[in-house]
Scaffold this active site. Sequence first.
Site, PDB file in Angstrom:
ATOM      1  N   GLY A  11       0.819  -1.214   0.000  1.00  0.00           N
ATOM      2  CA  GLY A  11       0.000   0.000   0.000  1.00  0.00           C
ATOM      3  C   GLY A  11       0.850   1.260   0.000  1.00  0.00           C
ATOM      4  N   ASP A  32       1.287  -8.578   2.638  1.00  0.00           N
ATOM      5  CA  ASP A  32       0.116  -7.914   2.057  1.00  0.00           C
ATOM      6  C   ASP A  32      -0.713  -8.958   1.306  1.00  0.00           C
ATOM      7  OD1 ASP A  32      -0.168  -4.579   1.398  1.00  0.00           O
ATOM      8  OD2 ASP A  32      -1.567  -5.930   0.388  1.00  0.00           O
ATOM      9  N   GLY A  37      -3.789  -2.823  -2.388  1.00  0.00           N
ATOM     10  CA  GLY A  37      -2.389  -2.469  -2.668  1.00  0.00           C
ATOM     11  C   GLY A  37      -2.008  -2.760  -4.108  1.00  0.00           C
ATOM     12  N   ALA A 115      -1.181   1.197  13.181  1.00  0.00           N
ATOM     13  CA  ALA A 115      -1.654   2.417  12.503  1.00  0.00           C
ATOM     14  C   ALA A 115      -3.101   2.671  12.870  1.00  0.00           C
ATOM     15  CB  ALA A 115      -1.525   2.240  10.994  1.00  0.00           C
ATOM     16  N   TYR A 146     -14.852   1.157   9.569  1.00  0.00           N
ATOM     17  CA  TYR A 146     -13.442   1.556   9.692  1.00  0.00           C
ATOM     18  C   TYR A 146     -13.184   2.127  11.085  1.00  0.00           C
ATOM     19  CZ  TYR A 146      -9.094   4.069   8.345  1.00  0.00           C
ATOM     20  OH  TYR A 146      -7.808   4.552   8.240  1.00  0.00           O
ATOM     21  N   LYS A 150     -10.823   0.496  14.065  1.00  0.00           N
ATOM     22  CA  LYS A 150      -9.622   1.174  14.565  1.00  0.00           C
ATOM     23  C   LYS A 150      -9.734   1.458  16.060  1.00  0.00           C
ATOM     24  CE  LYS A 150      -7.181   1.573  10.753  1.00  0.00           C
ATOM     25  NZ  LYS A 150      -5.833   1.029  10.586  1.00  0.00           N
ATOM     26  N   THR A 176      -2.894  11.866   5.010  1.00  0.00           N
ATOM     27  CA  THR A 176      -1.534  11.917   4.474  1.00  0.00           C
ATOM     28  C   THR A 176      -1.576  11.656   2.973  1.00  0.00           C
ATOM     29  OG1 THR A 176      -0.654  11.216   6.589  1.00  0.00           O
ATOM     30  CG2 THR A 176       0.765  10.852   4.680  1.00  0.00           C
ATOM     31  N   ARG A 187      -9.760   8.857  -2.606  1.00  0.00           N
ATOM     32  CA  ARG A 187      -9.433   9.903  -1.635  1.00  0.00           C
ATOM     33  C   ARG A 187      -9.275  11.230  -2.376  1.00  0.00           C
ATOM     34  NH1 ARG A 187      -5.277   6.781   2.436  1.00  0.00           N
ATOM     35  NH2 ARG A 187      -4.802   5.490   0.621  1.00  0.00           N
TER      36      ARG A 187
END
Length: 330
Positions: A11, A32, A37, A115, A146, A150, A176, A187
Amino acid sequence: MKKILITGAAGFLGSHLCERFLKEKFYVIGMDNFITGSLININLLKKYENFKFIDHDVSKYIQIDDPLDYILHFASPASPIDYLKIPIQTLKVGSLGTHNLLGLAKSKNAVILVASTSEVYGDPLVHPQKETYFGNVNPIGPRGVYDESKRFQEALTMAYHRFHGLDTKIVRIFNTYGPRMRLNDGRVLPAFIGQSLRGEDLTIFGNGSQTRSFCYVDDLIEGIYKLLFSDYNYPINIGNPNEISIKDFAHEIISLTGNSNQKIVFKELPENDPLKRKPDIELAKNILGWKPKIQRKEGLRLTYDYFCNLSVQELNKKDHNSFDSYNIYK
Ligand code: NAD
Ligand code: UDP
């Protein structure tokens, strides 16, 4: 040579992390299953002798024969449209995947960094977001798959730290961007640049007054590197506090690409899309001595150059992520 396992290696962030640790002369095992990815990212890493790749779904039992000193768990869909497309896998990788990796870290006596995300703050009622804020998340909304995976990941990681004494770190990453993002992942930055390169209208969701604060990838990687070797075990925000509305961001992209007659079209705002987001980074400054260095103007230029060099086939791939087929509007 210290050994590190990095999940999500194919990714965007995982591949940059692999490269950073390879350059620091670590033996890097990348893992992965390519669900979001790209093989291109792994092929870039294969030129390093100290790199090994394992194609595996981390939500299933993980067998590693080598000893491990460190684990970085970055496997997870991260684009809102990706996690709408694959909601169950998203929940599994944050929960079952994290459980497998914490168990692996315990058996290898390895330090583990997971993460996490600014999404644990949901649509925040506190601004900017400090680590002490508990968040405003809708557990059953479209983004809940999501956000809650998390949040569970953070809870499980702290439990392994407190109950088993494992050396754990949690990074809460804010938006980011940079080279190696998937042009079509949906995104906002790759979406706008892809639309510019194809000569399409820029799509703003809502009226564009919602804000984000964008961090260039090299700054983020440096913050994660410092966190891994710190003795801090609680969640820490890493991001760039330079906040901008999505509408102003669209105009920045138009001036970057020079397509001044490009039109902006407005679409509905997806449900629970956070209206404001900006990290408070005082903790990162104090504990890690870290702050971002790369201004948006420079970071956007580097990212745009990367996308401009992609092949025509890559640019015109018809697999664009789009919200249109999901019933997620308010
Ligand atoms: P990405 O989609 O580019 O990379 C994620 C990688 O994880 C992909 O290569 C994917 O194939 C892999 N993956 C997903 N599920 C897997 C599984 N079950 N087993 C093995 N591999 C799996 O996303 P990214 O932007 O690089 O994000 C990486 C991590 O950082 C994620 O955990 C994400 O939640 C977190 N994060 C990223 C951002 C950001 O702005 N980029 C912000 C907050 C958090
Ligand atoms: N967005 C947009 N147009 C797009 C893609 C995204 O206006 O083509 C908006 C989206 O609604 C959100 C912001 O840009 O308010 C950032 O979206 P992204 O998917 O990059 O990440 P998020 O921060 O929401 O996880």
